[in-house]
Design an enzyme around this catalytic site. Structure first.
Site, short mmCIF file in Angstrom:
data_model
loop_
_atom_site.label_atom_id
_atom_site.label_comp_id
_atom_site.label_asym_id
_atom_site.label_seq_id
_atom_site.Cartn_x
_atom_site.Cartn_y
_atom_site.Cartn_z
N THR A 16 -44.33 0.44 -24.56
CA THR A 16 -44.46 -1.03 -24.19
C THR A 16 -45.16 -1.04 -23.07
OG1 THR A 16 -42.21 -1.32 -25.31
CG2 THR A 16 -43.20 -3.06 -23.75
N ASP A 60 -46.21 5.28 -30.35
CA ASP A 60 -45.11 4.52 -30.28
C ASP A 60 -44.28 5.98 -29.93
OD1 ASP A 60 -43.30 1.88 -30.74
OD2 ASP A 60 -42.28 3.63 -31.34
N SER A 61 -43.19 5.61 -28.87
CA SER A 61 -42.38 6.96 -28.72
C SER A 61 -41.50 7.21 -29.83
CB SER A 61 -41.60 6.70 -27.38
OG SER A 61 -40.54 5.59 -27.55
N ASP A 93 -37.76 4.87 -25.60
CA ASP A 93 -36.72 5.27 -26.85
C ASP A 93 -36.53 6.91 -26.72
OD1 ASP A 93 -36.28 2.63 -27.37
OD2 ASP A 93 -37.44 2.60 -29.27
N THR A 279 -20.39 17.57 -26.11
CA THR A 279 -19.63 16.67 -26.01
C THR A 279 -20.58 15.21 -26.47
OG1 THR A 279 -18.01 15.15 -25.20
CG2 THR A 279 -19.64 16.11 -23.67
N GLN A 280 -20.00 14.66 -27.55
CA GLN A 280 -20.66 13.33 -27.67
C GLN A 280 -20.15 12.19 -26.85
OE1 GLN A 280 -17.84 11.57 -31.55
NE2 GLN A 280 -18.60 13.64 -31.73
#
Length: 343
Positions: A16, A60-61, A93, A279-280
């Site tokens: 962007t 685009d990332s 992103d 860990t999430q």
């Protein structure tokens, strides 16, 4: 004799920040970074010389791949002696993934590599692009007694400088898009630019830069959830080329104690597949053995990711797998901080 200005190389990969709005049509179009000073005259106030280079075909990332990380690393490698710092313009992103990857790829780094981007295009009336870009260049140009103040891969966004491999994108709408839950900010931009020197990675710069371009992509990431299917996991673990699996567990590294799940992990480890436990949770660390639900993992020889982000865990895995080292050495190195990625 007057010392020449600090030289900064601006590397545009896409995203962007490199777009401007056509005010007649409202459409976004790519920005020519060769005309950077014309678009952002404030950059002329910085006490540094800025040169620019762009991907031949900016992406685009969301299309970011390890081959593009290698391209970025090679640009830095080629220009390392001629520049004092590097600023990488990147879509937000996947920026944390790229910053994590470059931190492992650039071994013995003794100069700043600053990732930045924006939530709004550079030509938008309310854009965050100008501040992010200007301060990133300023950070990359900081010197003390002729040496760079920052000597690591970092990420600058919305008044904060973070260690790159400690970041995660947390918000898709706010300007403050990134967090570093498990490590303090390296710097904060306000009326003054405050550098938290005690948190910077300490390197002596004595060894020459080594660029690691081989990354092994034969990995998988599994996020645990209540009711996860045995069939699905068996399918993942049976992929012929699979070398490692990152398991995003609950809380402090906990998981189901179902016999089929523990048995599946044991079988994978016996086949030589590395299992990493992260860990999430957005913040905190894996503490295997702290609770009954993680003792089995520790006993099996599951590798702890401690307080690494998933982005850093993936990058470190790709980097270490390419080294072809023994299982014991792999575990030791993975559980040891190599670039400040874990506490």
């Amino acid at each position: 004799m007057t010392k020449s200005k600090v030289k900064i190389l601006l590397i545009y990969t896409g995203g962007t920040i490199g777009m401007v709005k056509d005010f007649k049509t409202g459409a976004l179009k790519a920005f020519n970074f060769k005309n950077l000073l014309d678009r952002i005259p404030e950059l002329q106030l910085l006490d540094c010389d800025i040169d620019t280079v762009s991907f031949k075909n900016p992406i685009d990332s969301s299309d970011m791949q390890p081959k593009y990380w290698v391209e970025i690393a090679e640009i830095i490698e080629t220009n390392y002696q001629g520049f004092d710092g590097f600023v990488i313009l990147h879509g937000s992103d996947t920026m944390s993934y790229s910053a994590s990857a470059l931190s492992f790829m650039l071994e013995n780094l003794a100069k700043p590599v600053v990732f930045t981007g924006s939530q709004l295009p550079i030509g938008d009336l309310r854009t965050d692009a100008k501040e992010n870009l200007i301060t990133s260049i300023q950070v990359a140009s900081l010197q003390h007694q002729g040496k760079p103040v920052v000597r690591e891969v970092c990420l600058y966004f919305e008044y904060k400088l973070y260690r790159g491999n400690r970041t995660t994108k947390l918000n898709a709408e706010h300007f403050q898009a990134f967090v570093s839950s498990n490590y303090p900010d390296l710097a904060e931009s306000g009326v003054h630019l405050k550098i938290n020197t005690e948190h910077l990675l300490q390197t002596n710069g004595a060894r020459p830069l080594k660029v690691n371009k081989n990354l092994d992509e034969n990995i998988a990431v599994v996020r645990l959830y209540p009711g996860i299917s045995k069939t699905i996991l068996e399918t993942i673990f049976s992929v012929p080329s699979l070398k490692a699996v990152i398991i995003e567990t609950f809380g402090a590294g906990n998981c189901t104690t179902e016999a089929w799940f523990i048995g599946l992990l044991k079988e994978a480890i016996l086949k030589g597949i590395h299992i990493i436990n992260v860990t999430q949770c957005a913040g905190g660390s894996v503490l295997m053995g702290h609770y009954e639900t993680s003792r089995a993992l520790k006993k099996l020889g599951v590798i702890t990711g401690k307080d690494m982000t998933t982005e850093a865990a993936i990058a470190k895995l790709m980097y270490l797998l390419s080294k072809n080292i023994s299982a014991n050495t792999f575990k030791t190195k993975y559980e040891t901080a190599l670039r400040g990625e874990l506490s």
